[in-house]
Design a protein around this motif. Structure first.
Motif: not given
Length: 101
Positions: A31-33, A38-41, A47-48
């Motif tokens: 989901l993060e990718r 999302y600025p903090y990969g 954090q996510f």
């Protein structure tokens, strides 16, 4: 997760996409990718989750937005996926697949 010749595979569906993994962390990382804004990969999973929960603030009750320091990352990721399902953001399925050994 492998047990007795079976492997547990989790599937999370959201926004017309499917994310598959053997753990909730794998799914949340997917989901993060896939989250373009999302600025903090690559940062911590927490954090996510904090960022994502903040984005869902208009849909999720405020008491649900806090992350427990006592829970490990896998438990937090799984709780996040259940929370997304509860609030209509996605759907979580668990499949058991036979291993070919």
């Amino acid at each position: 997760m492998k047990r007795d010749g079976m492997m547990k595979v989790m599937l999370f569906q959201s926004g017309g996409k499917s994310y598959r993994g053997e753990s909730a962390i794998e799914i949340v990382r997917g989901l993060e990718r896939a989250t373009a804004d999302y600025p903090y990969g690559g940062q911590s999973i927490r954090q996510f989750l904090l960022w994502s929960l903040d984005k869902m603030g208009d849909k999720v009750h405020p008491r649900e937005l806090a992350l427990s320091d006592r829970l490990g990352d896998e438990a937090l990721a799984l709780n996040y996926l259940y929370l997304c399902e509860e609030y209509g953001v996605g759907r979580l399925l668990v499949e058991h697949q036979q291993l070919n050994i």
